[in-house]
Design a protein around this motif. Structure first.
Motif, mmCIF file in Angstrom:
data_model
loop_
_atom_site.group_PDB
_atom_site.id
_atom_site.type_symbol
_atom_site.label_atom_id
_atom_site.label_comp_id
_atom_site.label_asym_id
_atom_site.label_seq_id
_atom_site.Cartn_x
_atom_site.Cartn_y
_atom_site.Cartn_z
ATOM 1 N N ASP A 70 0.865 -1.170 0.000
ATOM 2 C CA ASP A 70 0.000 0.000 0.000
ATOM 3 C C ASP A 70 0.911 1.233 0.000
ATOM 4 O OD1 ASP A 70 -1.610 2.177 0.641
ATOM 5 O OD2 ASP A 70 -2.864 1.054 2.062
ATOM 6 N N LEU B 207 -0.154 4.169 2.623
ATOM 7 C CA LEU B 207 0.110 3.950 4.046
ATOM 8 C C LEU B 207 1.520 3.429 4.306
ATOM 9 C CD1 LEU B 207 -3.235 2.286 5.244
ATOM 10 C CD2 LEU B 207 -2.543 4.686 5.425
ATOM 11 N N ASN B 208 2.282 3.156 3.223
ATOM 12 C CA ASN B 208 3.611 2.553 3.357
ATOM 13 C C ASN B 208 3.538 1.239 4.133
ATOM 14 O OD1 ASN B 208 5.252 4.186 1.843
ATOM 15 N ND2 ASN B 208 5.739 5.574 3.532
ATOM 16 N N GLU B 209 2.515 0.469 3.853
ATOM 17 C CA GLU B 209 2.252 -0.780 4.572
ATOM 18 C C GLU B 209 2.312 -1.949 3.594
ATOM 19 O OE1 GLU B 209 -0.663 -1.167 8.154
ATOM 20 O OE2 GLU B 209 -1.764 -1.678 6.331
ATOM 21 N N LYS C 15 2.483 -8.330 8.357
ATOM 22 C CA LYS C 15 1.928 -7.045 7.940
ATOM 23 C C LYS C 15 2.576 -5.962 8.795
ATOM 24 C CE LYS C 15 -2.435 -4.615 7.042
ATOM 25 N NZ LYS C 15 -3.914 -4.635 7.197
ATOM 26 N N PHE C 16 3.198 -4.966 8.128
ATOM 27 C CA PHE C 16 3.918 -3.948 8.874
ATOM 28 C C PHE C 16 4.148 -2.715 8.009
ATOM 29 C CE2 PHE C 16 6.819 -6.877 6.848
ATOM 30 C CZ PHE C 16 7.755 -6.057 6.225
ATOM 31 N N ASN C 17 4.471 -1.615 8.685
ATOM 32 C CA ASN C 17 4.848 -0.380 8.012
ATOM 33 C C ASN C 17 6.335 -0.481 7.656
ATOM 34 O OD1 ASN C 17 5.883 2.503 7.798
ATOM 35 N ND2 ASN C 17 3.667 2.845 7.995
ATOM 36 N N ILE C 18 6.685 -0.132 6.430
ATOM 37 C CA ILE C 18 8.061 -0.334 5.971
ATOM 38 C C ILE C 18 9.065 0.553 6.690
ATOM 39 C CG2 ILE C 18 7.322 -1.111 3.690
ATOM 40 C CD1 ILE C 18 8.191 1.703 2.668
ATOM 41 N N SER C 19 8.605 1.560 7.408
ATOM 42 C CA SER C 19 9.515 2.419 8.165
ATOM 43 C C SER C 19 9.742 1.906 9.582
ATOM 44 C CB SER C 19 8.970 3.853 8.223
ATOM 45 O OG SER C 19 7.718 3.886 8.893
#
Length: 637
Positions: free
Chosen positions: A124, A127-129, A203-207
């Motif tokens: 995504d 959302l950077n997800e 599932k996670f935010n890439i940052s």
């Protein structure tokens, strides 16, 4: 069926493209990549559904917010797509786009709707997800690696090598490969590389590359729910219908398909059902000719006679593949494609068949994997019949039996089976049954390590993962159902499915497994234990279904394996490689295994004192893996 690779936190696009090339065999039809803000998604495509460019990947949503890379097949994707067909603007007829818009509409809840074999990632960009998913039974492989601010995932470990990953070795994994010939659960030889477990996602935010843990979206029914109102005939009728539905679903393809036909019950029944569903269709099957007397030492019977009989009976075109394998030249290639130092020769037969199938423009092969794991089929399942006797006999009698059984020579299949059966008879029932999965006792495996590496495995129990599975079962689960649960969660996924996928894809051929149809597996869990194994008759209910399709002598034939002459190869053909790669000098240089102990094992095996050919094969596999994955010396062009 394709190959996928993802990298987060790496800015070197050259490494990304190099990684993609290392899995190009998985998808020779087209290549694609996405690269923005240190997020790389790569895809190699094997075109099976929607052969047009509209099916190429990475694939984007119409607003370009979402990007997907997908490996596998969703057999019920048309039914899923029908739920929201009018809500999105589809540009392809393939299943990848169905998964993409299904995720956009349902979120993670789409995962419970998918019936197929798959590994995929959806990013995504707003959302950077990112979400990374593996199918319910682990038919498609998926690995991941986390190290500080970088993250990798992909279909094969080899694609991680250009990124200069931390190559610290997992001593416990090496212990597993020597104990079982494969490694159960998450572990791989690299300490930092994990297998994403079947039925889970990340599932996670890439940052925020911290505290990333797999989440279960699927779990096998914990306890078989016996529908007592069904009589045997009703169960047989229902099983037949579930099997027919599974075969029909998995024949979905826009390219030619073929079948593995060993001549055994599982594959023969699938071909028979395909013939019933398609009376006029040309059905092409493939079998291996192991040669005369090939199974005398190994203990398996010749399949070819039965495969020919089934082919004649069903009027299908049978291609006989000669199993003429130059094991010296093929050994390293096999380990390279396996990604892990698995110790079995069956992958070579898969590669041989897949290569010939691909030469005939067949991109899909359907096989009988998992029949044994759902309905019982291995000798360790039959060994459960002795449990009542074992629990009546005093321990001192067991020790006497074990002593004399251990004196038997190991050069005959019957004696090997007696020794295997009695190896752990003086232990608890649980530990005894777990012992049937092992090829070497734990103390023997420990003795093979140097003093330095013994410290690394001190106190390690290779059955820990099996014990962790116990929490999923009710206390009154039958011993057979418990063992079948272990099979599905360990041996099937970490051994059979891994080599079938990897060596099929080495030739650009997708392997499908109808016995792992989601509905069929769910139904199998409702079957009474007595219908899976009746006395010593394994796969009882499956055989009853098969009586409607196949000759009785095919159904009730002796059990065999998808074998190769491993013992002959170890004692004769591979002796030069053993002398070179397992020499005292080489073993001391590697520093992991005790040369004197290894050579005692080799000599005892050659003299027939023990049956350790597969264990020596495992040692060779580990060394081959080190040469290719750690030293990065390439044997495969």
């Amino acid at each position: 069926m394709c190959g996928i690779i993802g990298a987060i936190g790496f800015s070197d696009i050259f490494k990304n493209n190099s990684a993609l090339k290392l899995i190009s065999h998985r998808g020779p039809d087209s290549f694609g990549s996405y690269f923005q803000n240190n997020v790389f998604l790569g895809h190699t495509r094997l075109s099976i559904q929607d052969l047009s460019e509209n099916g190429n990947q990475p694939m984007y949503s119409s607003d370009e917010r979402y990007v997907i890379i997908f490996n596998g097949e969703i057999y019920n994707h048309q039914e899923i797509r029908a739920e929201f067909l009018n809500e999105f603007e589809f540009k392809s007829s393939g299943d990848t786009e169905t998964v993409l818009y299904g995720y956009i509409k349902y979120g993670v809840h789409i995962l419970k709707k998918l019936n197929g074999i798959f590994a995929f990632a959806i990013f995504d960009t707003e959302l950077n997800e990112i979400i990374i998913v593996r199918d319910q039974f682990g038919v498609k492989p998926l690995y991941y690696y986390i190290d500080k601010e970088v993250f990798l995932f992909g279909s094969e470990i080899k694609s991680f090598l250009p990124f200069n990953i931390n190559k610290e070795i997992s001593a416990q994994s090496l212990f597993n490969y020597l104990t079982f010939l494969w490694s159960p659960g998450e572990s791989t030889p690299f300490k930092g590389v994990k297998k994403l477990l079947p039925g889970t996602y990340l599932k996670f935010n890439i940052s925020l590359l911290i505290d990333i843990k797999p989440i279960h979206y699927f779990q096998l029914q914990n306890e078989p729910l016996i529908i007592k109102s069904h009589n045997e005939e009703e169960y047989i009728n229902k099983l037949e219908q579930y099997l027919l539905n599974a075969v029909k679903r998995q024949m979905l393809s826009d390219v030619p398909i073929g079948f593995f036909l060993s001549g055994g019950l599982d594959s023969s029944l699938l071909v028979a059902m395909a013939r019933k569903l398609n009376p006029d269709m040309e059905i092409i099957c493939f079998t291996v000719d192991l040669g005369q007397n090939s199974g005398e030492i190994e203990g398996f019977t010749d399949d070819l006679l039965y495969a020919k009989k089934v082919a004649d009976y069903l009027k299908v075109d049978l291609k006989v593949v000669k199993s003429e394998i130059d094991i010296i030249s093929m050994f390293d290639k096999m380990i390279w494609h396996l990604d892990e130092p698995q110790a079995d020769a069956a992958p070579l037969n898969v590669l041989k068949i897949a290569s010939i199938a691909r030469d005939k423009n067949i991109k899909v092969l359907i096989g009988g994997a998992a029949g044994d794991d759902l309905f019982s089929g291995y000798r360790r399942h039959q060994a459960l019949n002795y449990e009542f006797f074992f629990q009546l006999v005093p321990n001192f009698i067991f020790r006497i039996i074990k002593y004399f059984a251990n004196k038997l020579p190991s050069n005959l299949p019957l004696f090997r089976r007696v020794k295997k059966l009695t190896l752990n008879i003086d232990l608890t029932p649980l530990r005894r049954q777990l012992g049937y999965f092992a090829w070497l006792p734990e103390n023997t495996v420990t003795s093979l390590f140097t003093q330095e590496w013994k410290k690394k495995v001190e106190g390690y129990d290779p059955f820990n993962y099996f014990y962790s599975l116990q929490k999923d079962l009710f206390c009154d689960t039958s011993e057979l159902d418990r063992m079948l649960y272990w099979e599905l969660k360990t041996f099937l996924v970490d051994h059979n499915l891994n080599y079938t996928d990897k060596l099929g894809m080495a030739a650009g051929v997708e392997a499908r497994v109808p016995y792992l149809d989601l509905d069929l597996v769910a139904f199998s869990r409702t079957l009474p234990t007595s219908l899976k194994m009746k006395g010593k008759e394994t796969k009882y209910i499956l055989k009853k279904v098969a009586e409607r399709y196949l000759p009785r002598d095919v159904i009730y034939r002796p059990k065999t394996g998808f074998g190769a002459p491993v013992r002959k190869w170890i004692i004769n053909d591979l002796q030069e490689i053993i002398n070179e790669r397992l020499s005292h000098e080489k073993l001391r240089e590697r520093g992991i295994f005790d040369a004197d102990k290894v050579w005692q094992l080799i000599l005892d095996n050659k003299n027939g004192k023990i049956d350790a050919s597969y264990s020596i094969w495992a040692l060779l596999a580990i060394e081959s893996w080190f040469i290719q994955f750690v030293d990065e010396k390439s044997f495969v062009k």
